[in-house]
Enzyme design. Structure first.
Site, PDB file in Angstrom:
ATOM      1  N   HIS A 169       0.817  -1.212   0.000  1.00 18.23           N
ATOM      2  CA  HIS A 169       0.000   0.000   0.000  1.00 18.23           C
ATOM      3  C   HIS A 169       0.853   1.265   0.000  1.00 18.23           C
ATOM      4  O   HIS A 169       0.493   2.260  -0.625  1.00 18.23           O
ATOM      5  CB  HIS A 169      -0.933   0.002   1.217  1.00 18.23           C
ATOM      6  CG  HIS A 169      -2.117  -0.885   1.062  1.00 18.23           C
ATOM      7  ND1 HIS A 169      -3.411  -0.431   1.118  1.00 18.23           N
ATOM      8  CD2 HIS A 169      -2.205  -2.226   0.848  1.00 18.23           C
ATOM      9  CE1 HIS A 169      -4.244  -1.440   0.945  1.00 18.23           C
ATOM     10  NE2 HIS A 169      -3.541  -2.544   0.788  1.00 18.23           N
ATOM     11  N   HIS A 226      -1.519 -12.896  -0.604  1.00 18.44           N
ATOM     12  CA  HIS A 226      -2.833 -13.211  -0.039  1.00 18.44           C
ATOM     13  C   HIS A 226      -2.867 -14.595   0.594  1.00 18.44           C
ATOM     14  O   HIS A 226      -3.826 -14.924   1.294  1.00 18.44           O
ATOM     15  CB  HIS A 226      -3.915 -13.087  -1.120  1.00 18.44           C
ATOM     16  CG  HIS A 226      -4.254 -11.672  -1.443  1.00 18.44           C
ATOM     17  ND1 HIS A 226      -5.238 -11.310  -2.340  1.00 18.44           N
ATOM     18  CD2 HIS A 226      -3.732 -10.500  -0.979  1.00 18.44           C
ATOM     19  CE1 HIS A 226      -5.307  -9.987  -2.420  1.00 18.44           C
ATOM     20  NE2 HIS A 226      -4.398  -9.478  -1.608  1.00 18.44           N
ATOM     21  N   THR A 270      -4.847 -21.929   4.819  1.00 22.66           N
ATOM     22  CA  THR A 270      -3.549 -22.120   5.479  1.00 22.66           C
ATOM     23  C   THR A 270      -2.830 -20.775   5.634  1.00 22.66           C
ATOM     24  O   THR A 270      -1.742 -20.581   5.087  1.00 22.66           O
ATOM     25  CB  THR A 270      -2.665 -23.096   4.674  1.00 22.66           C
ATOM     26  OG1 THR A 270      -2.519 -22.591   3.330  1.00 22.66           O
ATOM     27  CG2 THR A 270      -3.271 -24.480   4.634  1.00 22.66           C
TER      28      THR A 270
END
Length: 356
Positions: A69, A192, A212
């Site tokens: 970001h 992710h 996971t």
């Protein structure tokens, strides 16, 4: 003639040895190629012990998230910020109000005083911190890591961080504006596999994107390909497709990128090849960390970043109750195999990431 050649070879070998000889021995006995890296050894250790508490947990995930970001506030074609310069912290009063940065305020509250206490820039604490965070996640690759960034002088522009509800065209255009091809976009999304949502649905905060989240594996690339259940066509979820695994959260952007013809084959290839996924992610993260920076003015301190332990899983698997028939696939050059292993049991329920 032979003797002269041997002397010449010896001189060249000696010069090469001097060139690669470490230039500094740090206080803890570590030898480094640049003395500037010595100051980052206690930074590394304190990040691991105090910020991440030795785990690939919520704070580690959040530091990898802020690395993206903060850095993506950059454009190759216009003035949209300074890239990987720590502006997310330096101008937090501005950037943390951007909708796409919701939830980053918590890791900023940890990293800002940490950077000040250690006398390092906000850009360095974010990007160096991201590499250290990844080292705690089994299966994660080593990311080439540079230090020496100056503090930001201006905030990024709102809209530079892609929103998970943006259409694929908009996401790819924004990323291309920052210098990333579609394949690199998918590589960055490997993060992710250790991520979770907090602000999209606050009632189910810390809901992970795959089953996971403590492992840097390629499970997210397989599970996002599973058929989901459509939400009702109204309200904030309009057009979104829910994960078929209870407790798991699916981002609309992940779902769409996994099926878009420009990115689907890369997505599917990562579901089948952890090592290639990790290699591509590492290269994309290094590129991201250098946005807005001059590499020759920074110091490469990769040598003090620990190598993450291997993942307990080297290949993606079908969650219990799911099979090849549950996949939504795009026709690609390489056919998707039908032989992936299936987890034992009748159904998979995904637990939330523990708070930290």
């Amino acid at each position: 003639m032979l003797s002269a050649a041997l002397v010449s070879l010896a001189l060249v070998s000696g010069a090469f040895a001097r060139a690669i000889k470490p230039r500094a021995v740090c206080a803890d006995g570590t030898t480094v190629s640049n003395a500037a890296c010595c100051a980052f050894i206690p930074v590394r250790d304190d990040l691991i012990n105090d910020i991440f508490e030795g785990t690939c947990g919520e704070n580690a995930h959040s530091t990898v998230r802020i690395a993206f970001h903060d850095a993506i506030g950059w454009s190759d074609f216009s003035d949209k910020g300074g890239g990987a310069d720590g502006s997310m912290i330096a101008f937090g009063d501005i950037e943390l109000a951007f909708e796409a940065n919701a939830g980053i305020d918590e890791i900023v509250e940890d990293l800002q005083p940490f950077a000040l206490a250690h006398g390092i820039s906000f850009g360095d604490v974010i990007q160096f911190g991201s590499s250290v965070a990844l080292s705690l996640c089994p299966g994660a690759p080593l990311v080439q890591t540079f230090v020496g960034r100056a503090n930001a002088t201006e905030p990024a522009v709102d809209g530079t961080v892609p929103d998970p509800f943006n259409p694929v065209d908009m996401i790819l255009a924004r990323m291309l504006d920052a210098g990333f091809q579609p394949e690199e976009v998918i590589a960055l999304l490997a993060s992710h596999t250790i991520a979770a949502q907090d602000e999209i649905e606050p009632a189910i905060e810390r809901s992970p994107f795959d089953s996971t989240p403590a492992l840097f594996d390629n499970q997210v690339f397989l599970e996002v390909l599973l058929q989901g259940t459509a939400f009702p066509g109204n309200g904030s979820h309009e057009g979104e497709v829910e994960s078929p695994l209870p407790g798991e959260f699916r981002l609309q952007s992940d779902r769409d990128l996994a099926r878009d013809p420009r990115t689907a084959c890369t997505w599917q290839s990562f579901a089948l090849d952890h090592d290639t996924m990790a290699q591509k992610f590492s290269a994309a993260m290094t590129k991201l960390s250098l946005l807005g920076q001059f590499q020759d003015q920074l110091v490469d301190c990769t040598e003090i970043i620990p190598q993450a332990p291997p993942s307990s899983r080297s290949q993606a698997f079908f969650p219990a109750g799911k099979t090849f028939d549950d996949l939504e696939l795009t026709a690609c050059d390489n056919a998707f195999p039908t032989t992936l292993l299936t987890q034992e049991g009748t159904t998979t329920s995904v637990a939330r990431v523990p708070p930290q």
